[in-house]
Design an enzyme around this catalytic site. Structure first.
Site, short mmCIF file in Angstrom:
data_model
loop_
_atom_site.label_atom_id
_atom_site.label_comp_id
_atom_site.label_asym_id
_atom_site.label_seq_id
_atom_site.Cartn_x
_atom_site.Cartn_y
_atom_site.Cartn_z
N GLY A 49 -19.41 -1.28 7.95
CA GLY A 49 -18.70 -0.39 7.24
C GLY A 49 -19.46 0.86 7.02
O GLY A 49 -20.80 0.79 7.43
N GLN A 54 -23.00 8.39 3.61
CA GLN A 54 -24.15 8.13 4.59
C GLN A 54 -24.30 9.22 5.46
O GLN A 54 -25.26 9.10 6.17
CB GLN A 54 -23.87 6.89 5.06
CG GLN A 54 -24.02 5.45 3.99
CD GLN A 54 -23.80 4.10 4.62
OE1 GLN A 54 -22.55 3.78 4.80
NE2 GLN A 54 -24.77 3.65 5.04
N CYS A 94 -27.87 -2.36 4.86
CA CYS A 94 -27.41 -1.08 4.87
C CYS A 94 -28.01 -0.35 6.04
O CYS A 94 -29.10 -0.18 6.03
CB CYS A 94 -27.70 -0.66 3.56
SG CYS A 94 -26.97 1.06 3.25
N LEU A 95 -27.04 0.33 6.46
CA LEU A 95 -27.46 1.25 7.75
C LEU A 95 -28.52 2.35 7.07
O LEU A 95 -29.25 3.03 7.75
CB LEU A 95 -26.24 2.07 8.47
CG LEU A 95 -25.44 0.91 9.10
CD1 LEU A 95 -24.27 1.47 9.69
CD2 LEU A 95 -26.32 0.25 10.20
N HIS A 136 -19.70 -2.60 -1.61
CA HIS A 136 -20.88 -1.99 -1.10
C HIS A 136 -20.52 -0.55 -0.79
O HIS A 136 -21.38 0.46 -1.15
CB HIS A 136 -21.50 -2.66 -0.11
CG HIS A 136 -22.83 -2.23 0.66
ND1 HIS A 136 -23.93 -2.83 0.85
CD2 HIS A 136 -22.74 -1.10 1.55
CE1 HIS A 136 -24.75 -2.15 1.62
NE2 HIS A 136 -23.95 -0.83 2.10
N GLU A 137 -19.46 -0.23 0.10
CA GLU A 137 -19.00 1.24 0.39
C GLU A 137 -18.99 1.74 -0.75
O GLU A 137 -19.12 3.30 -0.96
CB GLU A 137 -18.09 1.01 1.41
CG GLU A 137 -18.38 0.27 2.59
CD GLU A 137 -19.62 0.42 3.45
OE1 GLU A 137 -20.10 1.61 3.21
OE2 GLU A 137 -19.83 -0.44 4.14
N HIS A 140 -21.87 3.51 -2.35
CA HIS A 140 -22.28 4.44 -1.92
C HIS A 140 -21.39 5.76 -2.33
O HIS A 140 -22.10 6.71 -2.48
CB HIS A 140 -21.98 4.78 -0.28
CG HIS A 140 -23.00 3.76 0.61
ND1 HIS A 140 -24.21 4.00 0.57
CD2 HIS A 140 -23.01 2.58 1.22
CE1 HIS A 140 -25.08 3.12 1.16
NE2 HIS A 140 -24.18 2.38 1.80
O1 GNR Z 1 -23.46 -3.20 8.38
C1 GNR Z 1 -23.57 -3.54 7.19
N1 GNR Z 1 -23.72 -4.93 6.92
C2 GNR Z 1 -23.52 -5.27 5.55
C3 GNR Z 1 -23.96 -6.72 5.34
C4 GNR Z 1 -23.99 -7.33 4.17
C5 GNR Z 1 -23.46 -6.40 3.26
C6 GNR Z 1 -22.90 -5.10 3.28
C7 GNR Z 1 -22.99 -4.72 4.66
S1 GNR Z 1 -22.62 -3.00 4.98
C8 GNR Z 1 -23.57 -2.51 6.28
C9 GNR Z 1 -23.26 -1.09 6.61
C10 GNR Z 1 -23.44 -0.19 5.66
O2 GNR Z 1 -24.71 0.28 5.26
N2 GNR Z 1 -22.45 0.30 4.77
O3 GNR Z 1 -22.77 1.33 3.93
NI NI Z 2 -24.75 0.85 3.00
#
Ligand code: GNR
Ligand code: NI
Length: 168
Positions: A49, A54, A94-95, A136-137, A140
């Site tokens: 995601g 980001q 998270c990236l 999660h997104e 952000h």
């Molecule tokens: O790539 C991603 N893997 C992930 C693994 C577990 C829970 C959430 C994520 S999201 C993350 C990519 C990201 O940072 N999206 O904001």
């Molecule tokens: Ni993230």
């Protein structure tokens, strides 16, 4: 298409609260090409995601693909959670917080309303990893990161680890 730079914790720009997208703008070539760049950046990373926040774009949209073969791209513009049910614990990454993983408790299943890539509103139910990723997104877009769910001490350890790695 272009690979975009991903902001990293503790960059304060990640704390920006995103503004709603004008629904009429979704179909424009400029917005569509931005979505292409977001997908390219997410797939290249690789991630499941990516929220606009980001890549320093403070508008309410995100791209997701939780499929194993990277064949199910999803676009959520102005997402809203209509219902949440149950709890699940998932080890998140998270990236924007590279190579750090921690358990986070979130709703197990959700119902979401958003505008899709075609500019049309849709609703969908999600559970498991997709539900985790949507939540999660959406965090952000609200300026929130998964490390915010950790204790202040653990979050400080994460910050130091990333700072040390940057120096190396
Ligand atoms: O790539 C991603 N893997 C992930 C693994 C577990 C829970 C959430 C994520 S999201 C993350 C990519 C990201 O940072 N999206 O904001
Ligand atoms: Ni993230």
């Amino acid at each position: 298409m272009a690979i975009l730079d991903i902001l990293e914790f503790p960059d304060t720009r990640l704390r920006t609260v995103a503004k709603p997208v004008d629904p009429a703008a979704v179909a424009t070539p400029a917005f569509q090409s931005r979505l292409d760049d977001m997908f390219e950046t997410m797939y290249e990373a690789p991630g499941i995601g990516l929220a606009a926040s980001q890549v320093d774009v403070h508008e309410r949209f995100m791209v997701i693909d939780v499929s194993d073969d990277r064949s199910q791209p999803l676009v959520f513009v102005n997402p809203e959670i209509l219902e949440r049910e149950g709890e699940q614990v998932y080890q998140e990454g998270c990236l924007s917080v590279p190579d750090i993983f921690a358990d986070v408790t979130r709703a197990n299943s959700i119902r979401v309303r958003a505008i899709g890539r075609d500019g049309e509103a849709f609703e969908m139910a999600a559970d498991g990893l997709l539900a985790v990723c949507i939540q999660h997104e959406m965090d952000h877009l609200a300026g929130k990161l998964f490390v915010d769910y950790l204790s202040p001490l653990k979050r400080e350890m994460v910050r130091k680890k990333l700072a040390k790695r940057k120096r190396a």
